[in-house]
Design a protein around this motif. Structure first.
Motif, PDB file in Angstrom:
ATOM      1  N   GLU A  57       0.817  -1.219   0.000  1.00  0.00           N
ATOM      2  CA  GLU A  57       0.000   0.000   0.000  1.00  0.00           C
ATOM      3  C   GLU A  57       0.847   1.264   0.000  1.00  0.00           C
ATOM      4  N   VAL A  58       2.115   1.163   0.376  1.00  0.00           N
ATOM      5  CA  VAL A  58       2.996   2.339   0.355  1.00  0.00           C
ATOM      6  C   VAL A  58       3.073   2.907  -1.059  1.00  0.00           C
ATOM      7  N   VAL A  59       3.215   2.037  -2.057  1.00  0.00           N
ATOM      8  CA  VAL A  59       3.304   2.501  -3.436  1.00  0.00           C
ATOM      9  C   VAL A  59       1.985   3.133  -3.875  1.00  0.00           C
ATOM     10  N   ARG A  60       0.874   2.562  -3.458  1.00  0.00           N
ATOM     11  CA  ARG A  60      -0.436   3.156  -3.806  1.00  0.00           C
ATOM     12  C   ARG A  60      -0.568   4.554  -3.197  1.00  0.00           C
ATOM     13  N   LEU A  61      -0.111   4.722  -1.971  1.00  0.00           N
ATOM     14  CA  LEU A  61      -0.161   6.040  -1.332  1.00  0.00           C
ATOM     15  C   LEU A  61       0.752   7.034  -2.049  1.00  0.00           C
TER      16      LEU A  61
END
Length: 278
Positions: A57-61
């Motif tokens: 989810e870090v990349v999505r954020l």
């Protein structure tokens, strides 16, 4: 006499806070620039790869932040980046504290010059505040006055071709601050601009203290990157102030960040405010 290292030393938590803030500023600065792909890839490798404690989810954020920044009108780009910096500061701090093994795998690529300048201008006030508050009141006042004067000299004297003006700044026993242009060589050492001789300039500053309360040298940072002979424009991407005070052992070093366009530079108004309040 108080040890400069003992005074300047930051606690582990202070170091983490500054590191998290710089990482957040780097994310905000890189969005919408050629440096974004490298930064995104670094976070994807560190946090998105399968394994223990993976955080895809870090990349999505990251992508969501970049979308908000690039969607902002040009006049609002700075405010959009500042908002994302504030959003990412607690996130990067949490990643640093809770995922230390993955954080240590994070190897971020360099940023384009404009993005690096934005990051440095955003982080400079925090660094100055953390550093200067470590000193006794009298020392802090002398250092703060000297840094304010150095910033004024930099803003007035910077030129596209010659870069940062070289100045000596001293505070005498009566607390009178003097500024002198450096008219000759900074040192008799012919290899002073070799990175291996980084001790040479601090030694020259310390030798000039004499009867003064403090003495400082303002120089550009181009020499640190091996740029000896600027031909079209200066290689300075920032300034350095070497500071020596008689009540503190050793020589302290402070950076001054600036953003440059073709004919002028811009300093951090927030750093000016911070220095005025210390």
């Amino acid at each position: 006499m108080v040890s400069a290292w003992a005074l300047y030393r930051l606690s582990d938590d202070e170091i983490r806070l500054l590191g998290a803030y710089r990482a957040a500023a780097e994310i905000a600065a890189a969005a919408g620039t050629p440096g974004w792909a490298g930064l995104r890839a670094a976070y994807r490798t560190a946090f998105g790869e399968p394994g223990v404690n993976a955080l895809p989810e870090v990349v999505r954020l990251l992508d969501a932040s970049e979308a908000r920044i690039t969607a902002a009108p040009p006049a609002e780009s700075g405010a959009a980046r500042a908002a994302e910096l504030a959003t990412w500061e607690p996130r990067t701090l949490a990643l640093m504290r809770e995922q230390p093994a993955r954080w240590d795998r994070l190897h971020r690529a360099g940023l384009p010059a404009d993005a690096a300048a934005w990051r440095d201008l955003a982080t400079e006030p925090r660094y100055h505040t953390a550093a200067l508050r470590k000193y006794p009141d009298e020392v802090r006042r002398d250092f703060t006055r000297t840094l304010q004067a150095a910033r004024r000299e930099l803003a007035r004297g910077w030129r596209r071709t010659t870069g940062v003006p070289r100045r000596y700044l001293s505070v005498d026993r009566t607390r009178l601050l003097r500024v002198e242009p450096v008219t000759g060589p900074l040192t008799t050492n012919p290899y002073w601009d070799d990175a291996r001789n980084s001790h040479v300039l601090p030694e020259e500053v310390e030798a000039r203290l004499g009867e003064n309360r403090s003495v400082a040298l303002l120089v550009g940072n181009g020499w640190m990157r091996g740029l000896r002979l600027p031909l079209v424009s200066s290689g300075d991407t920032g300034a350095i102030v070497y500071l020596k005070h008689r009540d503190v052992t050793g020589v302290r070093q402070f950076g001054i960040a600036f953003a440059r366009d073709r004919w002028r530079i811009r300093l951090s108004a927030e750093t000016d405010r911070v220095l005025s309040s210390l």
